[in-house]
Design a protein around this motif. Structure first.
Motif, short mmCIF file in Angstrom:
data_model
loop_
_atom_site.label_atom_id
_atom_site.label_comp_id
_atom_site.label_asym_id
_atom_site.label_seq_id
_atom_site.Cartn_x
_atom_site.Cartn_y
_atom_site.Cartn_z
N CYS A 127 51.31 43.93 42.16
CA CYS A 127 49.94 43.41 42.26
C CYS A 127 49.35 43.80 43.61
O CYS A 127 49.96 43.56 44.64
N ARG A 180 46.86 42.51 45.04
CA ARG A 180 46.30 41.39 45.79
C ARG A 180 47.39 40.60 46.53
O ARG A 180 47.22 40.22 47.67
N CYS A 181 48.52 40.36 45.82
CA CYS A 181 49.54 39.50 46.43
C CYS A 181 50.85 40.24 46.72
O CYS A 181 51.78 39.64 47.27
N MET A 197 46.41 43.98 39.04
CA MET A 197 46.74 42.66 39.60
C MET A 197 47.30 41.76 38.52
O MET A 197 47.23 42.07 37.34
N CYS A 254 45.53 36.52 39.89
CA CYS A 254 44.97 37.16 41.09
C CYS A 254 43.62 37.79 40.80
O CYS A 254 42.68 37.67 41.58
N GLU A 281 40.18 36.77 42.52
CA GLU A 281 39.55 37.82 43.31
C GLU A 281 38.11 38.10 42.85
O GLU A 281 37.20 38.21 43.66
#
Ligand SMILES: [Zn+2]
Ligand SMILES: [Zn+2]
Length: 135
Positions: free
Chosen positions: A8, A10-11, A28, A32, A36
Motif C-alpha cells: 500500500c 499510503r501505509c 492502496m 487507506c 485518503e
C-alpha cells in the motif's frame, strides 16, 4: 514480507484482502483509499461517519446511537416503578445478571445459531437487555 506482496502506498503495509482491487484503489488498501480520497473530502473527523457508502467509521457512530437508544428504552421500562417484565429489580441483582450473561454470552449466540457479533457495541446492547431478566 515476500517479494510478490503488493504494498500500500499510503501505509507501506502489504495488501492481502483486496489484492484484486489493488489498482482500483490506486495501489492502496480499501480503507487507506477511503481515508485518503473520500473521507477527507467531507472534512469529517476520521472517527466519524463521513456519509460515503462503505465508510469504515460508520459502524461506530451507528452502533453507539443504537446502544444509547437501548439504554433509554430500558430506562423507560421504569417510568411507572419496577417493571413487571424485569426479574432483577435492584442494581446489585441487575449487575450480577449482567456479569453472568456476559460471561455466558458465547452460549447465548451459539443457541441462536449466530456468530458472536464482532462489534462490541452490539454485544453490550444485548447484554443490557438480557440482564433485566437473566438469572
Ligand atoms: Zn494501507
Ligand atoms: Zn468515511
Amino acid at each position: 514480507m515476500s517479494e510478490d506482496d503488493l504494498v500500500c502506498r499510503r501505509c507501506d503495509r502489504p495488501v492481502r484482502s483486496n489484492r484484486d482491487y489493488y489498482e482500483t484503489f490506486e495501489r492502496m488498501h480499501y480503507v487507506c483509499f477511503h481515508y485518503e480520497f473520500e473521507h477527507d473530502m467531507s472534512d469529517a473527523d476520521p472517527d466519524e461517519d463521513c456519509g460515503v457508502a462503505g465508510c469504515p467509521s460508520a459502524g461506530v457512530a451507528r452502533h453507539r446511537d443504537r446502544l444509547v437508544a437501548t439504554v433509554r428504552e430500558l430506562l423507560l421500562d421504569w417510568s411507572d416503578g419496577p417493571p413487571a417484565t424485569w426479574q432483577n429489580h435492584s442494581l446489585p441483582h441487575y449487575l450480577e445478571a449482567l456479569a453472568a450473561w456476559l460471561h455466558d454470552s458465547d452460549g447465548y449466540y451459539a443457541n441462536l445459531g449466530v456468530p458472536v457479533p464482532r462489534n462490541g457495541w452490539e454485544v453490550i446492547a444485548d447484554a443490557l437487555r438480557a440482564a433485566a431478566v437473566y438469572e
